[in-house]
Structure formats: C-alpha cells, structure tokens
Scaffold this motif. Structure first.
Motif, short mmCIF file in Angstrom:
data_model
loop_
_atom_site.label_atom_id
_atom_site.label_comp_id
_atom_site.label_asym_id
_atom_site.label_seq_id
_atom_site.Cartn_x
_atom_site.Cartn_y
_atom_site.Cartn_z
N THR A 20 0.69 -1.27 -0.12
CA THR A 20 0.04 -0.03 0.11
C THR A 20 0.67 1.13 0.02
OG1 THR A 20 -0.23 0.23 2.43
CG2 THR A 20 -1.98 -1.10 1.29
N GLY A 21 1.93 1.16 0.45
CA GLY A 21 2.91 2.43 0.73
C GLY A 21 2.43 3.44 1.67
N ASN A 22 1.08 3.03 2.61
CA ASN A 22 0.79 3.73 3.42
C ASN A 22 0.69 3.29 4.89
OD1 ASN A 22 -1.75 5.05 5.13
ND2 ASN A 22 -1.47 6.29 3.44
N TYR A 23 1.26 3.79 5.90
CA TYR A 23 1.23 2.99 7.15
C TYR A 23 -0.21 2.97 7.89
CZ TYR A 23 3.26 2.10 11.89
OH TYR A 23 3.45 1.18 12.92
N GLY A 24 -1.00 4.06 7.74
CA GLY A 24 -2.31 4.01 8.29
C GLY A 24 -3.21 2.92 7.60
N LEU A 25 -3.16 2.87 6.47
CA LEU A 25 -4.06 1.94 5.39
C LEU A 25 -3.25 0.45 5.93
CD1 LEU A 25 -6.15 1.69 3.33
CD2 LEU A 25 -4.49 1.81 1.64
N SER A 26 -2.28 0.08 5.98
CA SER A 26 -1.77 -1.08 6.26
C SER A 26 -2.20 -1.47 7.72
CB SER A 26 -0.07 -1.17 6.23
OG SER A 26 0.54 -0.25 7.20
N ILE A 27 -2.37 -0.79 8.56
CA ILE A 27 -2.76 -1.06 9.91
C ILE A 27 -4.21 -1.54 9.62
CG2 ILE A 27 -3.43 -0.18 11.97
CD1 ILE A 27 -0.74 1.33 12.05
N ILE A 28 -4.93 -0.75 8.85
CA ILE A 28 -6.53 -0.86 8.85
C ILE A 28 -6.73 -2.30 8.06
CG2 ILE A 28 -8.76 -0.19 7.80
CD1 ILE A 28 -7.61 2.73 8.06
N ILE A 29 -5.95 -2.68 7.01
CA ILE A 29 -5.93 -3.86 6.18
C ILE A 29 -5.56 -5.01 7.37
CG2 ILE A 29 -4.94 -5.21 4.23
CD1 ILE A 29 -4.87 -2.87 2.88
N PHE A 30 -4.45 -4.69 8.00
CA PHE A 30 -3.94 -5.66 9.10
C PHE A 30 -5.16 -6.01 9.94
CE2 PHE A 30 -2.35 -6.90 13.15
CZ PHE A 30 -1.37 -7.66 12.97
N ALA A 31 -5.95 -5.01 10.54
CA ALA A 31 -7.20 -5.52 11.45
C ALA A 31 -8.18 -6.13 10.65
CB ALA A 31 -7.67 -4.03 11.97
N LEU A 32 -8.43 -5.98 9.35
CA LEU A 32 -9.33 -6.65 8.57
C LEU A 32 -8.76 -8.29 8.34
CD1 LEU A 32 -11.73 -6.98 6.71
CD2 LEU A 32 -10.22 -6.20 4.62
N VAL A 33 -7.51 -8.35 7.93
CA VAL A 33 -6.92 -9.55 7.99
C VAL A 33 -7.02 -10.47 9.40
CG1 VAL A 33 -4.86 -10.92 7.56
CG2 VAL A 33 -5.26 -9.08 6.05
N VAL A 34 -6.67 -9.86 10.33
CA VAL A 34 -6.98 -10.67 11.72
C VAL A 34 -8.35 -10.83 11.80
CG1 VAL A 34 -6.83 -10.17 14.24
CG2 VAL A 34 -4.93 -9.27 12.79
N ASN A 35 -9.36 -10.26 11.67
CA ASN A 35 -10.81 -10.42 11.90
C ASN A 35 -11.24 -11.40 10.98
OD1 ASN A 35 -12.69 -8.23 13.64
ND2 ASN A 35 -10.92 -7.47 13.01
#
Length: 457
Positions: A20-35
């Motif tokens: 993504t090249g975006n730290y905040g977006l990578s955290i949001i997608i990380f939360a989605l993957v975890v869920n």
C-alpha cells in the motif's frame, strides 16, 4: 520466544506496507486480515453465547426449583447444557484470542526497527549515534519506550542523507512514513494539547486535535460494539451479575481512552478499525445463527413433544394392563429389587397370618374387640370430643342424655386405640390351639395369667 510470536505479525505488516505504501492503511488492512482469520473462532464463540442466552428461561426455572440445593442445581444445569450441546464457558474462551494479537501488534508498532524490520541492536545504536551527532536526537535521561519510532521517523525525514552517510550499514531498513490523513501515527495523543499548541498555526492545531480525538473515537466505537452485542445477546444472570456487566461495559472503553493516550496513535487507529470490522462481523453472525438456532429449537421442541407423547401412551397402556391384570414381569429388574419386593410381600403375608391367628385366639378365649366410638378419628378415640353424639341435631330430645352417657363412658378410658397383645404362657397357647382339649386343661386355663382384656373385665 516473544520474537518468534511477533514475527508473523511483523512479516504481515511489512508486506502490507510494501503493497500500500501507507502506514495507516496497512494497519487498517491488518485489522481486517486479523478479523477474517479469527472469524471461525469468533463464530463459535458467538453461537455458544446465543445458545446460552436462549437457555436462560430454563436456567432460571431450575434455580427457582432447586433453590437451597446447589448440588442438585449443578447436576441439572450440566444435564441441560449437555442436551443442548453448549457450555457456559463456550462463549468466553474464544473471545480471549484477540488479546495476544493486540500485544504482539503493540510490540511491532513500538519497535519498528527490531521487531518489524528485524534489525540488529547494532543498527539501532548506529542510527542513534548518527542522529545525536547531527543534533537531531537527544539521548533521554531514562529509558524511552518509543525511541525506535522516533529514530525511524528521523530516518524517513532524512532518508537520502542517511542512505548516503550510512551506506552498507542499514541496507535492510525500510523507509517507513508514519503519516496518515495528515497525522503522524508514531506520535502520542496529548490530552493537554490546547496548552501546548500554537493556534495561530492552523495545520499544527488541527493535527493535535486529530490525535486528541483518536482515543475518544476508539472508546466510543468499543462501547457501541459491546452495546450491539448485548442487544443481540440478552443479559444473563442475576441482578448483581448484570450490574457488574454494565459497569465493565463502561469501564473498558474508559480504560481504552487512557491506553490510547499513552501509546502511539497507530494503536488507536487499529482499535477503531477492529471495532468497525467486529461490529460488521457480529451483525452478520447474529443474523445467520439466529436462523440456524430457530430451526434447531423447533426440531428439539418437536422431538421432545413426540417423546412426551410416546411416554404418555406407554403410561396409559401400562395402567390399562395393570387394571386387566396382564402386566408382565420386567426381566430387566435388578436382582436386589426383586428380592426386596419378594421380602415385602412375604412380610405382608406373615402380618396377615398373625392378625388372623390373633383374632382366632381372641375368639376362642372369648375376648371382644374394643368397640370404636363415634368420636374416633384414626387411632385417636376421642378426636371429636369425649361427649360427642353424632345425631344430636337430628334427635335433639335425646341428645342431652346421650351426651351425658358418652361423657360418663369415656371418663377413664385411654385416648388412643391401641392393639393389646395377650400375655399367655406356653401351656395356655398349646391348650387353645389343640383341637381336643386334654384332661386338666380347665385347671391350666384357670391357673394361666390373665390377659389385659380379662383384667379389665
């Protein structure tokens, strides 16, 4: 050991950031993957909680029925849980899984150099010395938990110069930009930002305000997600338990406010995203499992009704066979129970023979049974009164005399009607039972001790 636990989360964060090249977006997608990964486990937890909630009317009935008998109550509740394929802890165990993930993610965010990029401690020391020499970083007087975030942020801001000056010494490092929607997610929100911000600089106070709002948005969404979950799963337990649950539902969001203020803003972004995805997952699972449990309950009720009908039909048939004397001996009855039944019947036959023998002896001896007065109830001879006359209202003319006679007759009599056992010698019994009295029997009878009835006569 802890590095091995955090390694998968760090690898995932690096891959998402490179993508993504975006730290905040990578955290949001990380939360989605975890869920998404946790959905099968959380689905099991959700279904268990919904099943337990549906059993509350039956549990309350058991508590009312077995109040004061905790052992019996526990047995009946265990039986109820087994019949419905659930457990009181089924909804709690799986809900604890997100906490280790949260701790591992915090470690990755707090230490981007050693945990996320797997850099050696020598690399961290090199960067720290470099920025101290440049006058861009001051060594803290005490241990700084977020020192690696600050060094990573300085490396991003001076990436070209760092790459040139430290060529070959930091080749494995990533250029991580912590900015997201104008906010630096490596910074901590400041609760007193209004006293430290220059409000003449619009960009400065908007950034500070945005960081300040992150903990409160996170707490609100956390509270709202629990509220939605409680609406789909009615409160269980007694009044005290429900009050404790309400208190916890308020205290946990308040605790998250404090935690978000002492952690980097990235953790608040993760909590916000996790709450949104969690509410969506909870809504979908509630709709799916509500339909499934409705079908299961309908099938269970139908089976129970059919079973009750079969048992009632068997009971009616058994009563009919008993009335007709056609019941058969149960071959499955235990030997001990059969022996007990036979002993009871034997004792009953023996008692009947004893009563018959006693009555025969009384008749041969000329002993009359005590007459039962009209006032007797059970073995209490004068329960209705010693002067009781049953026809005193029908025949009032003779009632006075009859009452006086009844009172005189019962004046010295025993209030209890007891069977009086005869006291006889062996010779008397043999003489009475004998079919042809022997010579001298009259003398024996005259010498025999008198019974209680004879003494009274």
């Amino acid at each position: 050991m802890w590095a091995a636990i955090t390694k998968p989360f760090a690898w995932l964060m690096v891959q998402l950031y490179n993508w993504t090249g975006n730290y905040g977006l990578s955290i949001i997608i990380f939360a989605l993957v975890v869920n998404l990964i946790l959905t099968p486990f959380m689905a099991k937890s959700k279904k268990g909680m919904m099943r337990t909630s549906r059993l509350q009317p039956q549990i309350q009935e058991l508590q009312r029925r077995h109040e004061g008998n905790p052992q019996k109550l526990n047995q009946e509740m265990q039986k109820l849980y087994q019949e419905n394929g659930t457990s009181p802890m089924s909804g709690c165990i799986w809900s604890l899984i997100p906490f280790p993930i949260l701790i591992a993610l915090y470690s990755v965010i707090r230490q981007p150099l050693t945990r996320m990029m797997f850099a050696a401690q020598e690399v961290v020391d090199t960067l720290q010395t470099y920025f101290v020499d440049k006058g861009l970083y001051t060594l803290p007087s005490k241990v700084d938990a977020y020192a690696e975030i600050k060094l990573t942020n300085l490396a991003h801001q001076n990436w070209a110069q760092v790459q040139s000056d430290l060529a070959g010494r930091i080749d494995k490092l990533l250029d991580i930009d912590f900015s997201f929607l104008g906010l630096n997610l490596g910074d901590q929100p400041q609760w007193n930002f209004m006293f430290k911000t220059d409000f003449s600089d619009t960009h400065a106070w908007l950034v500070a305000l945005g960081l300040f709002l992150i903990p409160f948005i996170s707490a609100f969404l956390s509270w709202f997600s629990m509220k939605i979950s409680n609406m789909s799963n009615p409160q269980t337990g007694d009044v005290q338990t429900q009050a404790s649950m309400k208190t916890m539902n308020i205290m946990m969001p308040l605790m998250s406010v404090w935690i978000c203020f002492i952690m980097p803003a990235a953790m608040g972004i993760y909590w916000i995203a996790n709450s949104v995805f969690g509410m969506t997952r909870d809504y979908v699972l509630t709709k799916v499992y509500k339909k499934q449990l409705d079908i299961e309950d309908a099938e269970r009720i139908a089976k129970r009704t059919e079973r009750e009908k079969e048992l009632e039909a068997k009971r009616i048939e058994t009563e009919r066979l008993k009335a007709e004397g056609k019941t058969e001996k149960n071959v499955n009855t235990s030997k001990k129970k059969i022996q007990a039944n036979e002993k009871a019947k034997s004792d009953e036959r023996k008692a009947e023979l004893d009563r018959a023998e006693r009555a025969a002896r009384r008749e041969r001896l000329g002993i009359k049974e005590n007459e039962i007065p009209a006032s007797q109830v059970g073995n209490r001879r004068y329960a209705r009164g010693r002067a009781y006359v049953p026809d005193r209202f029908i025949n009032p003319e003779a009632a006075e005399a009859a009452t006086a006679a009844a009172a005189e007759e019962s004046e010295n009599a025993s209030p209890i009607d007891e069977t009086v056992e005869e006291i006889e010698t062996v010779e008397t019994v043999e003489a009475v039972v004998s079919e042809e009295p022997a010579a001298g029997d009259e003398a024996v009878e005259s010498e025999a001790p008198q019974t209680e009835e004879e003494k009274q006569e």
